[in-house]
Structure formats: structure tokens, C-alpha cells
Design a protein around this motif. Structure first.
Motif, PDB file in Angstrom:
ATOM      1  N   ILE A   1     -86.128  73.640  28.618  1.00  0.00           N
ATOM      2  CA  ILE A   1     -85.848  75.338  28.416  1.00  0.00           C
ATOM      3  C   ILE A   1     -84.382  75.524  28.373  1.00  0.00           C
ATOM      4  O   ILE A   1     -84.380  76.346  27.089  1.00  0.00           O
ATOM      5  N   PRO A   2     -83.692  74.862  28.881  1.00  0.00           N
ATOM      6  CA  PRO A   2     -82.336  75.359  28.456  1.00  0.00           C
ATOM      7  C   PRO A   2     -81.734  75.006  27.169  1.00  0.00           C
ATOM      8  O   PRO A   2     -81.085  75.863  26.440  1.00  0.00           O
ATOM      9  N   THR A   3     -82.236  73.820  26.437  1.00  0.00           N
ATOM     10  CA  THR A   3     -81.964  73.339  25.118  1.00  0.00           C
ATOM     11  C   THR A   3     -82.729  74.386  24.074  1.00  0.00           C
ATOM     12  O   THR A   3     -81.953  74.616  22.873  1.00  0.00           O
ATOM     13  N   GLY A   4     -83.824  75.006  24.539  1.00  0.00           N
ATOM     14  CA  GLY A   4     -84.450  75.640  23.708  1.00  0.00           C
ATOM     15  C   GLY A   4     -83.371  77.289  23.570  1.00  0.00           C
ATOM     16  O   GLY A   4     -83.407  77.661  22.553  1.00  0.00           O
ATOM     17  N   ILE A   5     -82.914  77.622  24.649  1.00  0.00           N
ATOM     18  CA  ILE A   5     -82.298  78.688  24.845  1.00  0.00           C
ATOM     19  C   ILE A   5     -81.003  78.700  23.970  1.00  0.00           C
ATOM     20  O   ILE A   5     -80.384  79.267  23.185  1.00  0.00           O
ATOM     21  N   ILE A   6     -80.289  77.499  24.213  1.00  0.00           N
ATOM     22  CA  ILE A   6     -79.001  77.098  23.367  1.00  0.00           C
ATOM     23  C   ILE A   6     -79.307  76.888  22.153  1.00  0.00           C
ATOM     24  O   ILE A   6     -78.515  77.390  21.123  1.00  0.00           O
ATOM     25  N   ALA A   7     -80.500  76.435  21.477  1.00  0.00           N
ATOM     26  CA  ALA A   7     -80.779  76.354  20.123  1.00  0.00           C
ATOM     27  C   ALA A   7     -80.982  77.944  19.538  1.00  0.00           C
ATOM     28  O   ALA A   7     -80.565  78.062  18.644  1.00  0.00           O
TER      29      ALA A   7
ATOM     30  N   TRP B   1     -76.960  79.209  19.406  1.00  0.00           N
ATOM     31  CA  TRP B   1     -75.965  78.303  19.306  1.00  0.00           C
ATOM     32  C   TRP B   1     -76.320  78.003  17.784  1.00  0.00           C
ATOM     33  O   TRP B   1     -75.593  77.655  16.871  1.00  0.00           O
ATOM     34  N   GLY B   2     -77.540  77.897  17.408  1.00  0.00           N
ATOM     35  CA  GLY B   2     -78.124  77.530  15.994  1.00  0.00           C
ATOM     36  C   GLY B   2     -79.024  76.288  16.129  1.00  0.00           C
ATOM     37  O   GLY B   2     -78.643  75.341  16.718  1.00  0.00           O
ATOM     38  N   ARG B   3     -80.014  76.321  15.376  1.00  0.00           N
ATOM     39  CA  ARG B   3     -81.055  75.182  15.314  1.00  0.00           C
ATOM     40  C   ARG B   3     -80.338  73.814  14.649  1.00  0.00           C
ATOM     41  O   ARG B   3     -80.614  72.813  15.002  1.00  0.00           O
ATOM     42  N   LYS B   4     -79.559  74.132  13.645  1.00  0.00           N
ATOM     43  CA  LYS B   4     -78.940  73.113  12.789  1.00  0.00           C
ATOM     44  C   LYS B   4     -77.918  72.167  13.871  1.00  0.00           C
ATOM     45  O   LYS B   4     -78.002  70.994  13.912  1.00  0.00           O
ATOM     46  N   ARG B   5     -77.419  73.065  14.669  1.00  0.00           N
ATOM     47  CA  ARG B   5     -76.222  72.345  15.649  1.00  0.00           C
ATOM     48  C   ARG B   5     -77.148  71.510  16.697  1.00  0.00           C
ATOM     49  O   ARG B   5     -76.585  70.287  16.852  1.00  0.00           O
ATOM     50  N   MET B   6     -78.160  72.032  17.136  1.00  0.00           N
ATOM     51  CA  MET B   6     -79.050  71.298  18.028  1.00  0.00           C
ATOM     52  C   MET B   6     -79.773  70.010  17.361  1.00  0.00           C
ATOM     53  O   MET B   6     -79.774  68.846  17.909  1.00  0.00           O
ATOM     54  N   LEU B   7     -80.050  70.066  16.290  1.00  0.00           N
ATOM     55  CA  LEU B   7     -80.634  68.962  15.434  1.00  0.00           C
ATOM     56  C   LEU B   7     -79.632  68.078  15.031  1.00  0.00           C
ATOM     57  O   LEU B   7     -79.788  66.775  14.886  1.00  0.00           O
TER      58      LEU B   7
ATOM     59  N   SER C   1     -84.707  66.652  23.755  1.00  0.00           N
ATOM     60  CA  SER C   1     -84.899  68.152  24.173  1.00  0.00           C
ATOM     61  C   SER C   1     -84.421  69.077  23.242  1.00  0.00           C
ATOM     62  O   SER C   1     -84.680  69.947  23.007  1.00  0.00           O
ATOM     63  N   ALA C   2     -83.061  68.276  22.678  1.00  0.00           N
ATOM     64  CA  ALA C   2     -82.235  69.388  21.929  1.00  0.00           C
ATOM     65  C   ALA C   2     -82.981  69.436  20.519  1.00  0.00           C
ATOM     66  O   ALA C   2     -82.962  70.553  19.877  1.00  0.00           O
TER      67      ALA C   2
END
Length: 192
Positions: free
Chosen positions: A53-59, A62-68, A103-104
Motif C-alpha cells: 500500500i505505501p508504494t502504491g501511494i508513493i507511485a 511521486w510518479g509511476r516512472k520513478r517507481m518503475l 512492491s514498487a
């Protein structure tokens, strides 16, 4: 090249991992016992549960590209670390990082796909494209499974890890070229 094509390539190369075919044998060769492997699997599962859940909120923030990108960099690091792992804590660290990467990227790739399609007015083709991505996943996994044992038998276990590292590097390269699409909410912020 569109984000959709890049996401296809990322999915293909992130699944083209011949190291997974010989993973347990490689780990055993490096001193990992079955109880140690079970402990790392528990660590993986707990980390996923805590971070999903936290990484979904961060995405979203913060942006999907950054998480990817985080996931892709960790994916490369995973295989480099494994090549030199000899102690339990090395493997535990790799498994922990792998869970963070999973998760990210969990959901971030589909969100990136949907937002990219929506930007072009093609969101109705989302399910069809996700189906193609999943099929590409299966093809890539099959290629890795069929070639992994043959390559390990001919060139040794470490060779599969170097190939897997190279595959993850290619995926990272495509991830770097992704363009963060607009969210379409009119304000440039993630919808609640």
C-alpha cells in the motif's frame, strides 16, 4: 517509440531470467540450506505485505516512472549481488531488495499503461494490451525456462546470473526512456 511498446519490452526483459531455473541449486551451492531459503521467503512475503500500500501511494504522488525505475535498478542490483553472495545475510538482503522492487512496480506498470493510453484516448484497449503483456510474460518465462538449464549445464550456474543481469539492464534502459504521462485530472496531481 511509445510508452506502450516500451512497457512491452520492459515486461519481456524483466521476465527473461534464466537464473530462476537454477536458483535453488545455485543458492545451495553457495551454502543456503532449505530452512534458510524458507526464512528468506518469509522475509519476502512480509516485506511485500508491509510495502504494497505505501508504494502504491508513493507511485501516485511521486510518479509511476520513478517507481518503475526504482524497481529496475534494484532488479539489476539483485543479480549482481547474487553473483557474489556467499552468506545467509547476502541472500536475505537480495530477497528484501527484491520484495521492495516488486512492491514498487506492483500496479505502477499498469497505471503507467492506463495513463499512457488515456492520454491518447485509447483507454478502452487497456484490457487487451494487459492481456498481450501477460502473454509476452509467458513467452519470455518459457524461453528462460527452456534455455536456462541448457545454458547452466554448458557454461555453469553463474552464466545464467550474468545473462539475467544483462536482461535486467536492457529492461532498465527501456524504463529510463519512459515518459510520465499526464494523469488527466486537470491539475497535474494524483486523484484521491
Amino acid at each position: 517509440m511509445s510508452n506502450v511498446t516500451k512497457l512491452y519490452m520492459i515486461r519481456f526483459f524483466q521476465s527473461l531470467i534464466p537464473a530462476y531455473v537454477i536458483e535453488r541449486l545455485f543458492w545451495e551451492m553457495r551454502g543456503m540450506t532449505i530452512p534458510m531459503v524458507v526464512m528468506t521467503e518469509i522475509l519476502f512475503a512480509l516485506t511485500i505485505v508491509v510495502l504494497e500500500i505505501p508504494t502504491g501511494i508513493i507511485a501516485d504522488k511521486w510518479g509511476r516512472k520513478r517507481m518503475l525505475l526504482v524497481a529496475a535498478v534494484i532488479g539489476c542490483l539483485e543479480f549482481l549481488l547474487l553473483l557474489f553472495s556467499t552468506e545467509f545475510w547476502h541472500f536475505a538482503l537480495v530477497v528484501l531488495l527484491t520484495a521492495v522492487a516488486a512492491s514498487a512496480s506492483s500496479g505502477a506498470d499498469n497505471a503507467m499503461l492506463y495513463d499512457s493510453l488515456k492520454e491518447d484516448g485509447m483507454q478502452s484497449s487497456f484490457e487487451r494490451i494487459v492481456g498481450r503483456m501477460n502473454a509476452l510474460d509467458i513467452v519470455s518465462i518459457t524461453i528462460a525456462a527452456l534455455s536456462g538449464s541448457l545454458l547452466a549445464g554448458k557454461f555453469g550456474f553463474s552464466f545464467n546470473y550474468w545473462l539475467s543481469f544483462a536482461s535486467m539492464l536492457i529492461a532498465l534502459g527501456f524504463t529510463l526512456t519512459l515518459r510520465e504521462p499526464s494523469r488527466g485530472d486537470g491539475e497535474g496531481e494524483a486523484a484521491s
